[in-house]
Design an enzyme around this catalytic site. Structure first.
Site, PDB file in Angstrom:
ATOM      1  N   ASP A  28       0.747  -1.202   0.053  1.00  0.00           N
ATOM      2  CA  ASP A  28       0.050   0.084  -0.105  1.00  0.00           C
ATOM      3  C   ASP A  28       1.024   1.306  -0.160  1.00  0.00           C
ATOM      4  OD1 ASP A  28      -2.591   1.119   0.052  1.00  0.00           O
ATOM      5  OD2 ASP A  28      -2.242   1.656   2.131  1.00  0.00           O
ATOM      6  N   ASN A  56      -0.524   4.694  -1.643  1.00  0.00           N
ATOM      7  CA  ASN A  56      -1.124   4.589  -0.328  1.00  0.00           C
ATOM      8  C   ASN A  56      -2.526   5.016  -0.059  1.00  0.00           C
ATOM      9  OD1 ASN A  56      -1.141   6.153   2.638  1.00  0.00           O
ATOM     10  ND2 ASN A  56      -0.287   3.989   2.593  1.00  0.00           N
ATOM     11  N   ARG A  64      -7.119  -4.363   2.166  1.00  0.00           N
ATOM     12  CA  ARG A  64      -7.576  -5.852   2.523  1.00  0.00           C
ATOM     13  C   ARG A  64      -8.585  -6.083   1.392  1.00  0.00           C
ATOM     14  NH1 ARG A  64      -8.147  -4.592   8.849  1.00  0.00           N
ATOM     15  NH2 ARG A  64      -6.208  -5.446   9.536  1.00  0.00           N
ATOM     16  N   ASP A  80      -1.255  -9.174   9.147  1.00  0.00           N
ATOM     17  CA  ASP A  80      -0.679  -7.680   9.210  1.00  0.00           C
ATOM     18  C   ASP A  80       0.769  -8.200   9.028  1.00  0.00           C
ATOM     19  OD1 ASP A  80      -3.169  -6.600   9.267  1.00  0.00           O
ATOM     20  OD2 ASP A  80      -2.608  -5.981  11.499  1.00  0.00           O
ATOM     21  N   ASP A  82       3.297  -6.490  10.213  1.00  0.00           N
ATOM     22  CA  ASP A  82       4.347  -6.559  11.315  1.00  0.00           C
ATOM     23  C   ASP A  82       3.924  -7.719  12.380  1.00  0.00           C
ATOM     24  OD1 ASP A  82       1.963  -5.729  11.947  1.00  0.00           O
ATOM     25  OD2 ASP A  82       2.646  -3.577  12.841  1.00  0.00           O
ATOM     26  N   ARG A 114       3.034  -6.699  23.250  1.00  0.00           N
ATOM     27  CA  ARG A 114       1.644  -6.092  23.271  1.00  0.00           C
ATOM     28  C   ARG A 114       0.777  -7.187  23.944  1.00  0.00           C
ATOM     29  NH1 ARG A 114      -0.795  -4.479  17.492  1.00  0.00           N
ATOM     30  NH2 ARG A 114      -2.163  -3.465  18.992  1.00  0.00           N
ATOM     31  N   ASP A 166     -11.872  -3.105  11.234  1.00  0.00           N
ATOM     32  CA  ASP A 166     -11.992  -4.813  11.378  1.00  0.00           C
ATOM     33  C   ASP A 166     -12.907  -5.019  12.431  1.00  0.00           C
ATOM     34  OD1 ASP A 166     -10.707  -3.222  13.502  1.00  0.00           O
ATOM     35  OD2 ASP A 166      -8.981  -4.659  13.575  1.00  0.00           O
ATOM     36  N   ARG A 194       5.355  -2.965  17.824  1.00  0.00           N
ATOM     37  CA  ARG A 194       6.540  -2.240  16.949  1.00  0.00           C
ATOM     38  C   ARG A 194       7.207  -1.540  17.981  1.00  0.00           C
ATOM     39  NH1 ARG A 194       5.418  -1.341  11.481  1.00  0.00           N
ATOM     40  NH2 ARG A 194       6.604   0.463  11.581  1.00  0.00           N
ATOM     41  N   HIS A 199       1.153   1.706  15.993  1.00  0.00           N
ATOM     42  CA  HIS A 199       0.220   0.705  15.590  1.00  0.00           C
ATOM     43  C   HIS A 199      -1.143   1.594  15.245  1.00  0.00           C
ATOM     44  CE1 HIS A 199       2.658  -2.271  17.534  1.00  0.00           C
ATOM     45  NE2 HIS A 199       2.564  -1.747  18.495  1.00  0.00           N
TER      46      HIS A 199
END
Length: 386
Positions: A28, A56, A64, A80, A82, A114, A166, A194, A199
């Protein structure tokens, strides 16, 4: 990049036969070498890989949807860049869906730097639904979806939402699915934190959270008739999406932001907040949302400060131990005008208080319900029973 390297390595490491997999990677508009690395991966991978490179889009919904439009398999899984998969993830989830003929499969999520949702991983479930389990508290897109379900209902991610897209997609899938399975005995998905903390779910204006809450509440209201089943689902957007806007960050907000948050919350509270949703929350959660509903930010600040300081509210037992009230700020302060029931603990919270008599409390509630039924006209009693 660089998280994409381990992400794709986890795809190559799947125990599922590569002949049964296809990978559709949507770049993207990345500027960090992602596109070039995807091309290298496609050239060496054992499974077919399609790389799509585009400008982008600003959010995850567009890419998606592009990938979903190209998918040809019986199932789709959104990974995803990452994050990464456990080696047996796809094999186990596909086997679970095939065994039970379910339309959605949740694989256990573990966090790396996380903290993922945890309440739904207590037990592997061959078949469940969104009303009788805690799956409503995991609405991320990282699930296995039967593609025919998505195509039958024309399901796509809402590209007008910049966060929470989502949740909308997954909740609709739960509601439309012919059964949902949960793989809780194997870590299928690793949610990676990350190093830069960037995020999607943690960035963006607070107004986006209200957009997300509004969209999810409206979806639930449109798809589920008013009543206990709708109330069960409404807990999620109130608790997970809306309430954090009236937590510790509310103390740091300026007066203009506080006023704007109250303004954005008003139509949501007016349309969807009710005592049945309220009683499903813990006392301090219910109290904060009640103060939002009645537009009392002055009182709300006191409660938020009390909670932020991790103070323990005093417990008051009444009616021979059958009722427990938690004395958060403004409890029985006449000028505040907050009803006692807002501070009344439900059994799951009251059990921690020494002297609470749950059996007697249940008997009291049953008697109260019978008295209420006797006081209603016959037509209303029949309607309530229905």
């Amino acid at each position: 990049m660089p998280y994409l390297v381990e992400c794709l390595a986890s795809v190559e490491g799947q125990t599922l036969d590569p002949a049964r997999m296809e990978v559709i990677a949507v770049d993207d508009g990345s500027t960090d070498g992602t596109g070039e690395y995807l091309e290298e991966f496609a050239a060496r991978a054992a499974m077919p890989v399609t790389v799509i490179r585009q400008e982008n889009s600003g959010g995850p919904s567009g890419p998606r949807n592009v990938g979903l439009g190209k998918a040809a398999g019986r199932y789709v899984f959104f990974l995803d860049a990452d994050d990464r998969l456990g080696p047996e993830a796809l094999a186990r989830m596909v086997a679970m869906a095939d065994k039970n003929n379910t339309d959605v499969v949740l694989g256990k999520v573990e966090g790396i730097n996380r903290k993922p949702p945890q309440s739904m991983w207590g037990k592997t479930l061959d078949r469940t639904d969104v009303f009788s389990s805690n799956i409503k508290f995991t609405l991320s897109a990282q699930k296995l979806f039967r593609r025919s379900l998505l195509e039958q209902h024309g399901m796509r991610f809402d590209e007008s939402l910049w966060t929470g897209e989502d949740a909308l997609f997954t909740m609709e899938a739960y509601l439309r699915a012919d059964g949902v399975s949960v793989v809780a005995d194997y870590p299928c998905y690793y949610l990676v934190g990350r190093d830069d903390g960037k995020h999607v779910t943690k960035s963006g204006s607070y107004t986006l959270r209200f957009d997300s809450a509004r969209a999810l509440m409206n979806l639930i209201a449109d798809m589920v008739p008013a009543g206990p089943r709708r109330d069960i689902l409404m807990v999620r957007p109130f608790l997970v999406t809306l309430l954090p806007q009236f937590g510790p960050k509310f103390l740091k907000d300026g007066d203009d932001v506080r006023a704007k948050k109250m303004e954005l919350a008003k139509p949501l509270m007016d349309a969807h907040w009710n005592p049945e949703i309220a009683r499903r929350l813990r006392v301090h959660e219910r109290l904060r949302l009640h103060l939002v509903a009645v537009r009392r930010p002055d009182l709300l600040l006191d409660v938020v400060e009390f909670v932020r300081a991790k103070k323990q509210a005093g417990a008051l037992l009444e009616k021979r131990g059958t009722r427990v009230y938690f004395a958060y700020p403004h409890f029985r302060v006449k000028k505040a005008g907050i009803p006692d029931w807002i501070y009344l603990a439900e059994p799951r919270e009251a059990r921690a208080v020494a002297g609470y008599r749950e059996d007697a409390a249940n008997t009291f509630l049953r008697r109260a319900a019978r008295r209420l039924r006797r006081s209603l006209p016959t037509r209303e009693v029949k309607a309530a029973a229905a």
